[in-house]
Design a protein around this motif. Structure first.
Motif, PDB file in Angstrom:
ATOM      1  N   GLN A  78       0.825  -1.204   0.000  1.00 30.16           N
ATOM      2  CA  GLN A  78       0.000   0.000   0.000  1.00 30.16           C
ATOM      3  C   GLN A  78       0.862   1.257   0.000  1.00 30.16           C
ATOM      4  OE1 GLN A  78      -3.268  -0.001   2.956  1.00 30.16           O
ATOM      5  NE2 GLN A  78      -3.076  -2.227   3.010  1.00 30.16           N
ATOM      6  N   LYS A  79       1.932   1.237   0.786  1.00 29.04           N
ATOM      7  CA  LYS A  79       2.852   2.380   0.819  1.00 29.04           C
ATOM      8  C   LYS A  79       3.519   2.569  -0.535  1.00 29.04           C
ATOM      9  CE  LYS A  79       3.942   1.947   5.753  1.00 29.04           C
ATOM     10  NZ  LYS A  79       5.001   1.603   6.753  1.00 29.04           N
ATOM     11  N   THR A  80       3.881   1.455  -1.173  1.00 32.08           N
ATOM     12  CA  THR A  80       4.518   1.519  -2.496  1.00 32.08           C
ATOM     13  C   THR A  80       3.573   2.134  -3.521  1.00 32.08           C
ATOM     14  OG1 THR A  80       5.868  -0.444  -2.011  1.00 32.08           O
ATOM     15  CG2 THR A  80       5.577   0.145  -4.330  1.00 32.08           C
ATOM     16  N   LEU A  81       2.320   1.697  -3.502  1.00 30.74           N
ATOM     17  CA  LEU A  81       1.322   2.244  -4.426  1.00 30.74           C
ATOM     18  C   LEU A  81       1.108   3.738  -4.182  1.00 30.74           C
ATOM     19  CD1 LEU A  81      -1.481  -0.500  -4.445  1.00 30.74           C
ATOM     20  CD2 LEU A  81       0.175  -0.025  -6.239  1.00 30.74           C
ATOM     21  N   ARG A  82       0.898   4.111  -2.946  1.00 31.02           N
ATOM     22  CA  ARG A  82       0.628   5.515  -2.620  1.00 31.02           C
ATOM     23  C   ARG A  82       1.796   6.403  -3.053  1.00 31.02           C
ATOM     24  NH1 ARG A  82      -2.666   8.847   0.937  1.00 31.02           N
ATOM     25  NH2 ARG A  82      -1.995  10.941   0.389  1.00 31.02           N
ATOM     26  N   THR A  83       3.014   5.952  -2.766  1.00 28.77           N
ATOM     27  CA  THR A  83       4.196   6.736  -3.123  1.00 28.77           C
ATOM     28  C   THR A  83       4.294   6.931  -4.630  1.00 28.77           C
ATOM     29  OG1 THR A  83       5.401   5.946  -1.171  1.00 28.77           O
ATOM     30  CG2 THR A  83       6.713   6.843  -2.986  1.00 28.77           C
ATOM     31  N   ALA A  84       4.037   5.857  -5.377  1.00 26.06           N
ATOM     32  CA  ALA A  84       4.139   5.943  -6.841  1.00 26.06           C
ATOM     33  C   ALA A  84       3.015   6.784  -7.428  1.00 26.06           C
ATOM     34  CB  ALA A  84       4.130   4.544  -7.441  1.00 26.06           C
ATOM     35  N   TRP A  85       1.801   6.562  -6.975  1.00 24.84           N
ATOM     36  CA  TRP A  85       0.628   7.183  -7.602  1.00 24.84           C
ATOM     37  C   TRP A  85       0.477   8.661  -7.268  1.00 24.84           C
ATOM     38  CZ3 TRP A  85      -3.544   2.820  -6.611  1.00 24.84           C
ATOM     39  CH2 TRP A  85      -3.239   1.731  -7.452  1.00 24.84           C
ATOM     40  N   GLN A  86       0.894   9.065  -6.077  1.00 27.59           N
ATOM     41  CA  GLN A  86       0.640  10.455  -5.689  1.00 27.59           C
ATOM     42  C   GLN A  86       1.486  11.461  -6.470  1.00 27.59           C
ATOM     43  OE1 GLN A  86       1.483  10.853  -1.525  1.00 27.59           O
ATOM     44  NE2 GLN A  86       3.667  10.457  -1.717  1.00 27.59           N
ATOM     45  N   HIS A  87       2.508  10.983  -7.173  1.00 27.46           N
ATOM     46  CA  HIS A  87       3.379  11.874  -7.943  1.00 27.46           C
ATOM     47  C   HIS A  87       3.081  11.827  -9.441  1.00 27.46           C
ATOM     48  CE1 HIS A  87       5.674  12.759  -4.372  1.00 27.46           C
ATOM     49  NE2 HIS A  87       5.958  11.483  -4.186  1.00 27.46           N
ATOM     50  N   GLN A  88       2.007  11.163  -9.830  1.00 23.96           N
ATOM     51  CA  GLN A  88       1.679  11.048 -11.251  1.00 23.96           C
ATOM     52  C   GLN A  88       0.705  12.156 -11.650  1.00 23.96           C
ATOM     53  OE1 GLN A  88       0.405   6.995 -11.904  1.00 23.96           O
ATOM     54  NE2 GLN A  88       2.422   6.156 -11.424  1.00 23.96           N
ATOM     55  N   ASP A  89       1.212  13.140 -12.361  1.00 23.77           N
ATOM     56  CA  ASP A  89       0.414  14.325 -12.689  1.00 23.77           C
ATOM     57  C   ASP A  89      -0.633  14.072 -13.764  1.00 23.77           C
ATOM     58  OD1 ASP A  89       1.864  15.827 -10.868  1.00 23.77           O
ATOM     59  OD2 ASP A  89       3.357  16.438 -12.360  1.00 23.77           O
ATOM     60  N   ASN A  90      -0.416  13.059 -14.599  1.00 26.85           N
ATOM     61  CA  ASN A  90      -1.324  12.835 -15.729  1.00 26.85           C
ATOM     62  C   ASN A  90      -2.206  11.600 -15.552  1.00 26.85           C
ATOM     63  OD1 ASN A  90       1.474  13.979 -16.995  1.00 26.85           O
ATOM     64  ND2 ASN A  90      -0.326  14.942 -17.895  1.00 26.85           N
ATOM     65  N   VAL A  91      -2.215  11.040 -14.357  1.00 27.19           N
ATOM     66  CA  VAL A  91      -2.969   9.810 -14.105  1.00 27.19           C
ATOM     67  C   VAL A  91      -3.833   9.980 -12.856  1.00 27.19           C
ATOM     68  CG1 VAL A  91      -2.876   7.311 -13.796  1.00 27.19           C
ATOM     69  CG2 VAL A  91      -1.063   8.475 -15.071  1.00 27.19           C
ATOM     70  N   THR A  92      -5.094   9.573 -12.979  1.00 22.24           N
ATOM     71  CA  THR A  92      -6.052   9.604 -11.874  1.00 22.24           C
ATOM     72  C   THR A  92      -6.527   8.179 -11.612  1.00 22.24           C
ATOM     73  OG1 THR A  92      -6.789  11.796 -12.554  1.00 22.24           O
ATOM     74  CG2 THR A  92      -8.259  10.561 -11.102  1.00 22.24           C
ATOM     75  N   TYR A  93      -6.781   7.869 -10.342  1.00 20.63           N
ATOM     76  CA  TYR A  93      -7.184   6.511  -9.978  1.00 20.63           C
ATOM     77  C   TYR A  93      -8.586   6.501  -9.383  1.00 20.63           C
ATOM     78  CZ  TYR A  93      -2.431   5.150 -10.936  1.00 20.63           C
ATOM     79  OH  TYR A  93      -1.234   4.920 -11.570  1.00 20.63           O
ATOM     80  N   CYS A  94      -9.381   5.552  -9.854  1.00 25.50           N
ATOM     81  CA  CYS A  94     -10.721   5.295  -9.325  1.00 25.50           C
ATOM     82  C   CYS A  94     -10.710   3.879  -8.761  1.00 25.50           C
ATOM     83  CB  CYS A  94     -11.771   5.439 -10.420  1.00 25.50           C
ATOM     84  SG  CYS A  94     -13.459   5.048  -9.881  1.00 25.50           S
ATOM     85  N   LEU A  95     -10.864   3.758  -7.454  1.00 22.81           N
ATOM     86  CA  LEU A  95     -10.689   2.482  -6.764  1.00 22.81           C
ATOM     87  C   LEU A  95     -12.008   2.055  -6.133  1.00 22.81           C
ATOM     88  CD1 LEU A  95      -7.380   3.553  -4.973  1.00 22.81           C
ATOM     89  CD2 LEU A  95      -7.603   2.429  -7.206  1.00 22.81           C
ATOM     90  N   PHE A  96     -12.435   0.844  -6.434  1.00 24.04           N
ATOM     91  CA  PHE A  96     -13.714   0.371  -5.900  1.00 24.04           C
ATOM     92  C   PHE A  96     -13.671  -1.138  -5.745  1.00 24.04           C
ATOM     93  CE2 PHE A  96     -13.816   0.702 -10.436  1.00 24.04           C
ATOM     94  CZ  PHE A  96     -14.630  -0.302 -10.939  1.00 24.04           C
ATOM     95  N   GLY A  97     -14.627  -1.680  -4.998  1.00 19.67           N
ATOM     96  CA  GLY A  97     -14.634  -3.117  -4.762  1.00 19.67           C
ATOM     97  C   GLY A  97     -15.929  -3.568  -4.122  1.00 19.67           C
ATOM     98  N   SER A  98     -16.112  -4.870  -4.030  1.00 23.02           N
ATOM     99  CA  SER A  98     -17.384  -5.435  -3.578  1.00 23.02           C
ATOM    100  C   SER A  98     -17.422  -5.731  -2.079  1.00 23.02           C
ATOM    101  CB  SER A  98     -17.671  -6.732  -4.353  1.00 23.02           C
ATOM    102  OG  SER A  98     -16.654  -7.687  -4.120  1.00 23.02           O
ATOM    103  N   ARG A  99     -16.305  -5.530  -1.381  1.00 22.05           N
ATOM    104  CA  ARG A  99     -16.279  -5.802   0.058  1.00 22.05           C
ATOM    105  C   ARG A  99     -16.124  -4.477   0.804  1.00 22.05           C
ATOM    106  NH1 ARG A  99     -12.745 -11.101   1.328  1.00 22.05           N
ATOM    107  NH2 ARG A  99     -13.798 -10.756   3.337  1.00 22.05           N
TER     108      ARG A  99
END
Length: 382
Positions: free
Chosen positions: A181-202
């Motif tokens: 989770q830390k790896t994902l957050r670190t990588a994704w928070q610095h991506q200026d041209n990419v947005t994430y939509c996260l969802f799930g059934s639980r």
């Protein structure tokens, strides 16, 4: 005959797959909010119980938001067991859905990712014509390179990307989940041209990822909680579809459909279909009863499988909640009546059922996440 009835169900009521086009009802406010988040680069968590239409909402918003400068990518990580499989699934989805020519896809896969093998084929789906699968040479994929891939492609193509990841809660099951989770957050928070939509059934697991201030995804983005679709919308929707085949249904029975399944979107559509099948010209009470029995019967194998390993204490706990005992489950009279063993046992069972998203905690106490499961429990109790 079976195919004909199945096709008619697809035209009138949609269940077991995302609702699209005319099958998508209401959610105007949520759709507008999600479209805005996509266009303006706001990361989003979507939270609701299962079968409430999260995937349908994301597909609807994606269809409205996409443009030549905004590409939408979908990845389902339900079967991923570790970070390598997650990154393989994500990279495959990004490459295959941002490149429409096989040679370009292969060239960029080689350029962006190291130590990989891959298979490329064609599909019959015009919206996703390339079947692209990554393989791993050696022990692990270059996770850093895989997570940087969306930003690199966005920069190269001079577009913005929205990455929609279904069943995102699966990362909570990984052996070293917190580190990933830390790896994902670190990588994704610095991506200026990419947005994430996260969802799930639980729902419970999704909330554990972003609602805990000690977790990496705390305040990662906007949160959309899906509420139930109001009865007025469902009434118009159901009556209109009955009328297409010269059948009628009262507003009262439409409300009964919604109440019976606790406004669960997929179940509303499924129960409406069974009631439509039972109806000759105008839906009546006995038609509703038969339709509800059919709904329970059709979902029984899932419930049987889900409860096959439960102990007697655990089943008794579920019978109590199905009976409407939302509070006071640790009281002596309740423990005695339902044979729950002890208050410590009740506490342990409730924690287990919460973690499995079989129950959820509301301001009024515990309730079953799946209303039809509750009907099945009551119908099949020894």
């Amino acid at each position: 005959m079976q195919n004909k009835m199945s096709n008619m169900a697809n035209r009138l009521f949609t269940f077991g797959k995302p609702a699209k086009g005319e099958s998508f009802t209401d959610r105007k406010k949520e759709t507008a909010k999600l479209v805005s988040n996509f266009k303006y680069g706001v990361n989003t968590f979507i939270v609701s119980p299962r079968r409430w239409g999260k995937t349908s909402l994301v597909l609807k918003a994606a269809d409205e938001a996409k443009s030549d400068k905004l590409k939408i990518v979908f990845a389902d990580v339900f079967n991923c067991k570790d970070e390598n499989q997650f990154c393989e699934k994500l990279s495959s989805a990004v490459l295959s859905q941002t490149y429409r020519k096989v040679d370009e896809l292969i060239e960029n896969a080689k350029s962006f990712l190291n130590r990989i093998t891959f298979e490329v084929g064609l599909t019959s789906d015009p919206s996703n014509p390339i079947d692209f699968k990554l393989g791993i040479q050696g022990q692990s994929l270059d996770i850093a390179a895989a997570l940087e891939l969306p930003q690199k492609i966005a920069e190269k193509q001079k577009v913005n990307l929205v990455i929609c990841i279904d069943e995102f809660q699966q990362i909570g099951e990984f052996s070293d989940s917190l580190t990933f989770q830390k790896t994902l957050r670190t990588a994704w928070q610095h991506q200026d041209n990419v947005t994430y939509c996260l969802f799930g059934s639980r729902k419970h697991m999704m909330e554990n990822l972003f609602a805990d201030s000690t977790k990496p995804f705390y305040k990662f983005g906007d949160v959309i909680y899906l509420d139930c679709i109001p009865v007025d919308y469902w009434t118009g929707y159901i009556q209109e579809r009955f009328a297409k085949e010269n059948k009628r249904i009262s507003s009262e029975l439409c409300a009964r459909i919604c109440d019976a399944v606790a406004f669960n979107s997929s179940y509303v559509q499924q129960l409406s279909w069974y009631l439509f099948q039972e109806t000759e010209t105008e839906a009546a009470e006995d038609n509703f009863t038969e339709a509800l029995n059919e709904l329970i019967l059709q979902n029984a194998p899932v419930f049987e499988q889900m409860t096959s390993s439960f102990t007697a204490y655990q089943m008794n706990f579920l019978y109590a909640v199905a009976d409407g005992v939302t509070n006071g489950l640790t009281k002596a009279d309740v423990i005695s009546k339902y044979k729950l063993g002890s208050s410590a046992n009740v506490t342990a069972i409730s924690k287990l059922m919460l973690s499995k998203d079989i129950i959820q905690e509301t301001e009024n106490g515990f309730v079953l996440t799946d209303a039809v499961f509750g009907l099945w429990l009551i119908k099949t109790r020894p």
